[in-house]
Each structure stands twice: as structure tokens, then as C-alpha cells.
Design a protein around this motif. Structure first.
Motif, PDB file in Angstrom:
ATOM      1  N   VAL A  29       0.833  -1.210   0.000  1.00 57.11           N
ATOM      2  CA  VAL A  29       0.000   0.000   0.000  1.00 57.11           C
ATOM      3  C   VAL A  29       0.865   1.255   0.000  1.00 57.11           C
ATOM      4  N   ARG A  30       2.028   1.188   0.617  1.00 57.10           N
ATOM      5  CA  ARG A  30       2.931   2.354   0.618  1.00 57.10           C
ATOM      6  C   ARG A  30       3.318   2.718  -0.819  1.00 57.10           C
ATOM      7  N   ARG A  31       3.640   1.690  -1.572  1.00 59.65           N
ATOM      8  CA  ARG A  31       4.037   1.941  -2.962  1.00 59.65           C
ATOM      9  C   ARG A  31       2.846   2.462  -3.746  1.00 59.65           C
ATOM     10  N   ALA A  32       1.667   1.949  -3.417  1.00 64.04           N
ATOM     11  CA  ALA A  32       0.438   2.407  -4.103  1.00 64.04           C
ATOM     12  C   ALA A  32       0.168   3.874  -3.790  1.00 64.04           C
ATOM     13  N   ILE A  33       0.413   4.275  -2.533  1.00 59.05           N
ATOM     14  CA  ILE A  33       0.227   5.688  -2.162  1.00 59.05           C
ATOM     15  C   ILE A  33       1.212   6.556  -2.935  1.00 59.05           C
ATOM     16  N   ARG A  44       8.252   2.958   9.852  1.00 61.30           N
ATOM     17  CA  ARG A  44       8.460   4.198   9.087  1.00 61.30           C
ATOM     18  C   ARG A  44       8.989   3.954   7.675  1.00 61.30           C
ATOM     19  N   ASP A  45       8.979   2.674   7.241  1.00 59.13           N
ATOM     20  CA  ASP A  45       9.502   2.367   5.903  1.00 59.13           C
ATOM     21  C   ASP A  45      10.908   2.935   5.744  1.00 59.13           C
ATOM     22  N   ARG A  78       2.811  -2.682   4.247  1.00 60.97           N
ATOM     23  CA  ARG A  78       3.224  -3.627   3.208  1.00 60.97           C
ATOM     24  C   ARG A  78       2.618  -4.991   3.539  1.00 60.97           C
ATOM     25  N   GLY A  79       1.794  -5.495   2.628  1.00 60.12           N
ATOM     26  CA  GLY A  79       1.165  -6.787   2.903  1.00 60.12           C
ATOM     27  C   GLY A  79       1.843  -7.909   2.143  1.00 60.12           C
ATOM     28  N   ASP A  80       2.903  -7.531   1.413  1.00 58.10           N
ATOM     29  CA  ASP A  80       3.517  -8.577   0.557  1.00 58.10           C
ATOM     30  C   ASP A  80       4.964  -8.842   0.953  1.00 58.10           C
TER      31      ASP A  80
END
Ligand SMILES: NC(=O)C1=CN([C@@H]2O[C@H](COP(=O)(O)OP(=O)(O)OC[C@H]3O[C@@H](n4cnc5c(N)ncnc54)[C@H](O)[C@@H]3O)[C@@H](O)[C@H]2O)C=CC1
Ligand SMILES: CC(=O)N[C@@H]1[C@@H](OP(=O)(O)OP(=O)(O)OC[C@H]2O[C@@H](n3ccc(=O)[nH]c3=O)[C@H](O)[C@@H]2O)O[C@H](C(=O)O)[C@@H](O)[C@@H]1O
Length: 463
Positions: A268-272, A439-440, A460-462
């Protein structure tokens, strides 16, 4: 008007009939006596900006010890670039006089800058107690033509409904004899001097037009940035609260989206990040929670002070305040997957301050996270190379970064991504650990030392 009277009026800005350029010159030359009350994270840097502009500022602290410290050129605020050296320069040049003699300061000054701590109490009702006391101090020395500039973040309506009445009561002046303006600080700790000098516009709103005019003149002289004069003090107070409420709602959106990552089994972070390539989309970053002096407090100035329902702001607060528990439960799940029960776990929290590059644990997510993990039975250890006040962490053992790898650790949570953690060698842990990145800030693809650990990133779910 005689030169003497005119010069007298040039000591004072509010209601002055001196030409604007004469007023500006009087301010810059130190002829207009300025006092800054409240020498904390914002007030001390601000007093130095005044000192470097007028060459003569009275810096008023309640605390005699702090006044003496500052008068000796010692800087009580850490991690503010250039603050210590500029303080010594200002004191050495007699441009800044620090004192705890508040009555003398209030008598001498004609521009009174108040920077009291504000916020909400444990019940989330506004806490203006420090500001009220500070205003009573000021009122004792208030004279006709004086100007009071409120830098503190306050609920909308405070200047009209609280500040003016206190000043009138304590000075026996009527409200039209002195000026009051809301000039909320927008500085961020760690870059206070840069922000105070003008990295973004200064919002100014007066209880009357003359207050706004005089306040705008002061800030126009003080800063390189623009001054935005709004119709009145309530609009200025509202703008500050809106800034914080907007940021709180945006972060709450990011956090709510991050919670979907597991179910969607996606990043989701990458999607954002990808969504934010659209100019109309600027979703902020998910994290383990939201601390500080603004996001945890200012939305309640609307939610709890307005009769009108604000369910979106309340929901955002609830979402952000629940992130520490979400982070704790995520860690419990990751520990279980590594065949470790949380009650048997030693967990290290990396970063206890409320955000990176500051040494301030006010309402830090690490406080609630530490408490929750302790309630789950874990042994919690905290590491923060910047922080020096750990009084908020009752349930947390403290360790130095150099020694944490020698400990028998089961898990670590990156709560606050201080730069000081960038060089940390995750390979020094003897055994594999569970590593929760709030915090990635970690990069498993780039850092081989992470290969042996079970790394999971919030949002991150992956992974
Ligand atoms: N800390 C931050 O990140 C930011 C804070 N603000 C706002 O600025 C205001 C001040 O915040 P901080 O500087 O962080 O608070 P702070 O607690 O660091 O500083 C306040 C200072 O005022 C002193 N004080 C209290 N009563 C006094 C009195 N009667 N006379 C003289 N001094 C007195 C206290 O001893 C303390 O040193 C708050 O309204 C806050 O919301 C705005 C932007 C950023
Ligand atoms: C609207 C705005 O940007 N306000 C600023 C804010 O600064 P503050 O020091 O509180 O830091 P912040 O960056 O807002 O972070 C607050 C909290 O929210 C968290 N946070 C922030 C941004 C984000 O994308 N994700 C996130 O989780 C941070 O980790 C921290 O725990 O609040 C300051 C204040 O008023 O105290 C204000 O002067 C600053 O300009």
C-alpha cells in the motif's frame, strides 16, 4: 505633534501616527521595546530572531534558572541548528536580555510577544492555563499603545474572548487602548530558526484593523517571508488549527489505507506513492502513530469546543490514536509466526521521540506502544540517541544504541526513524529477530544484514 511626542509615539506602534517608514525604522533600531515571554522550543528561537532584527529584546522566562542559563549564553534547547551560536552572539552583543523579572519586562516593553505552551488536558479540553498566567503578567505592565502578539496555537476566538478580557482586567485599560493580534507560529522543531525567518508566509489577524496593521509591520520587518493579513484574529487562529487538522486527517487516511495491506496482500505504501504522482493527490505517510504539540491536540479545539459535529476530525483522531495498538498487535502476530510468545519476548523500540530529528516525546506513539507491549507481557527496551527526557516511559527499560546488540533480543520496532539509526548494523544481533518497520526506513533489498531477520513494514502486505 511635537517631535518629543512623535518620538514617544514611535516607541509604540499601536495607534501611532508616525509615518509607517518612521515606525519601521523605530522598530528596527530597537526604539520600540520588545519582550518575548516563554523561552521554550519556539519562544527562544523567536527571541533570537527579534534580537537580530532590533538589536534589543527582553527575553522573559518564569524560571529563574532558565533565565540565568540563557543570560549566560547557555542554550537549553538541543537539536536546533545554529540556535546555540546565535544565542551566544545575541547575548554577547547585549541584543538579548534574559530575565525572570516579569513585572519589569512588562513595564518596559511596548510589543509583548507571548509564546506559552498550550494544548489539551487529559480529557482533551483546551489547556490555556500557562497562557492565562502569562497574559496576567503582561497586563501588569500594559500601557496605551502597546501591542500583544499571540504566537501560541489557541482555539478560535481566544484573542477576542480570553486574551483581551484578561489584558483589560489586569491593566485597567479599555480594549481600544491596546492592540492584540493572533500570529500563530508555524515553525517546526529542528528547523525553527529557518521557519521563523520565513520559510513560509506568516499569518496575522488582529482584534481590530490597527492591531493587524501594527502586527504585519513587525513581522514584515522580522522575516524574509510574506505576511498574510487575514480579516481578524479568529480567522488567524482558525487557520492554524485547520493546518493541523488537515494534516491529522491526511495521516489518518494513510494509516487506514496501510491497515488494508495485509488483506489485499499488496504494498500500500508503494500504491500511495504512485497515487501521489497525481497533483491532486498528496496522501501522507503511514506510521505507528502521531505525536507532538499539534496533531494530537489542535483538532480537539474544533471537536470539543464547537457544538457543530465534526465526526471526520474525531474519526481521524481515533484512527491515529489507535495506531500504537495496531502496531503492537502486528508485532504479536509476527512474533507468533516466529514461534515466540510476546510474554517471553524482549522488544527494543528504536526511536522514542514523536518524530525524526527532534528530541521531544510529547504524546509520542512510542509511549502508547511501550505501554501496550508491556501490558501484553513483553520486556520493552527503548533506544533514542536524541532524547534526554525519558519521564514519559514508565514501562520501558532504556539502553544505548551501542549496547542494544549485546542484548538477547527477540524483536525490534523502528518507531521513529532518526538519522542516527541509518548506520546501525542489524547483523550484530546473534540470532534472527522479528523486525517491525513503522516508518519504511529499512531496505531489505539493499541491506544484507537484514536477510536473517523476519522484517515486516507497516503498510506492506507482501513482505
Ligand atoms: N513545539 C513545537 O513544535 C511548536 C509549538 N508551537 C506552539 O507554540 C507554543 C509554545 O510551544 P513550545 O515552545 O513548544 O512550549 P514550551 O513548553 O517549550 O515553552 C513554553 C515556555 O514558556 C515558559 N513560561 C510559561 N509561563 C510563562 C510566563 N508566565 N512567563 C514567561 N515564561 C513562561 C515555560 O517555562 C516554557 O519554557 C504552543 O502554543 C505550541 O502549540 C507552534 C509550532 C511548533
Ligand atoms: C501543518 C504542519 O505541518 N504542522 C507542523 C507540525 O509539526 P510537528 O513537529 O508536529 O511534526 P509533524 O511532521 O506534523 O508530525 C506529527 C506526528 O505525525 C506523524 N506523521 C507525520 C506525517 C506523516 O506523513 N505521517 C506521520 O505519521 C509524525 O511521525 C509525528 O508523530 O506541527 C507544528 C506545531 O504547530 O506544533 C507546526 O508548526 C508544523 O508546521
Amino acid at each position: 505633534m511635537s517631535e518629543a511626542v512623535s518620538r514617544q509615539t514611535s516607541r509604540r506602534l499601536y495607534g501611532s501616527d508616525a509615518a509607517p517608514e518612521r515606525q519601521r525604522e523605530a522598530f528596527r533600531s530597537g526604539e520600540v521595546p520588545v519582550a518575548v515571554y516563554g523561552l521554550g522550543r519556539i519562544g527562544l528561537p523567536l527571541s533570537i530572531v527579534y534580537a537580530s532584527t532590533t538589536g534589543d529584546v527582553l527575553a522573559a522566562a518564569t524560571d529563574r534558572e532558565r533565565a540565568r542559563e540563557i543570560a549566560d549564553g547557555e542554550c537549553p534547547i538541543a537539536h536546533e541548528p545554529r540556535l546555540e551560536s546565535l544565542l551566544r552572539t545575541a547575548v554577547g552583543a547585549d541584543a538579548l536580555t534574559a530575565t525572570a523579572d516579569l513585572p519589569t519586562v512588562a513595564d518596559a516593553a511596548s510589543v509583548h510577544v507571548v509564546v506559552a505552551e498550550t494544548g489539551v488536558r487529559d480529557d482533551d479540553a483546551p489547556d490555556l492555563s500557562e497562557l492565562r498566567t502569562m497574559l496576567r503578567d503582561v497586563s501588569g505592565g500594559l500601557d496605551p499603545g502597546d501591542l500583544v502578539l499571540v504566537e501560541s496555537a489557541v482555539p478560535p476566538g481566544t484573542c477576542e474572548d480570553i486574551v483581551q478580557p484578561i489584558l483589560e482586567a489586569g491593566s485597567d485599560l479599555s480594549a481600544d487602548e491596546f492592540g492584540v493580534a493572533a500570529c500563530p507560529s508555524r515553525a517546526a522543531p529542528g528547523r525553527a530558526l529557518t521557519d521563523l525567518r520565513g520559510s513560509h508566509p506568516k499569518i496575522v489577524g488582529g482584534v481590530d484593523a490597527e492591531s493587524a496593521r501594527a502586527a504585519a509591520l513587525v513581522y514584515d520587518e522580522l522575516r524574509v517571508g510574506d505576511v498574510v493579513t487575514v480579516p481578524d484574529s479568529t480567522v488567524a487562529e482558525c487557520a492554524k488549527v485547520i493546518e493541523s487538522a488537515y494534516r491529522d486527517v491526511n495521516v489518518a487516511l494513510a494509516n487506514e489505507l496501510a491497515r488494508l495491506a495485509e488483506e489485499l496482500e499488496t504494498d500500500v505504501r508503494r500504491a500511495i506513492e504512485a497515487a501521489n504522482t497525481q497533483p491532486h493527490c498528496q496522501v501522507h505517510e503511514p506510521g505507528p502513530g502521531t505525536g507532538g504539540h499539534a496533531l494530537p491536540d489542535h483538532p480537539y479545539y474544533f471537536v470539543n469546543e464547537c457544538a457543530t459535529e465534526t465526526p471526520l476530525l474525531a474519526a481521524a483522531r481515533e484512527r491515529n490514536e489507535s495506531m500504537p495498538e495496531f502496531t503492537a498487535r502486528t508485532l504479536v502476530r509476527e512474533l507468533a509466526a516466529a514461534d515466540t510468545h510476546v510474554e517471553d519476548a524482549v522488544v527494543v523500540l528504536f526511536g522514542l521521540s514523536y518524530r525524526r530529528a527532534v528530541a521531544d516525546a510529547r504524546k509520542s506513539p512510542a509511549v502508547a506502544l511501550g505501554e501496550t507491549l508491556s501490558q501484553f507481557g513483553a520486556t520493552v527496551v527503548g533506544v533514542d540517541p536524541l532524547l534526554d527526557d525519558f519521564s514519559a516511559f514508565d514501562d520501558v527499560y532504556l539502553a544505548d544504541l551501542d549496547h542494544v546488540a549485546e542484548m538477547d533480543v527477540d524483536a525490534a520496532v523502528l518507531v521513529t526513524d532518526h538519522d542516527e539509526f541509518e548506520g546501525f548494523d542489524w547483523g550484530t544481533f546473534d540470532d534472527p529477530i522479528v523486525l517491525l518497520d513503522g516508518r519504511d526506513a529499512l531496505d531489505p533489498d539493499a541491506d544484507d544484514a537484514l536477510d536473517d531477520h523476519r522484517v515486516h513494514t507497516i503498510g506492506r502486505g507482501d513482505d
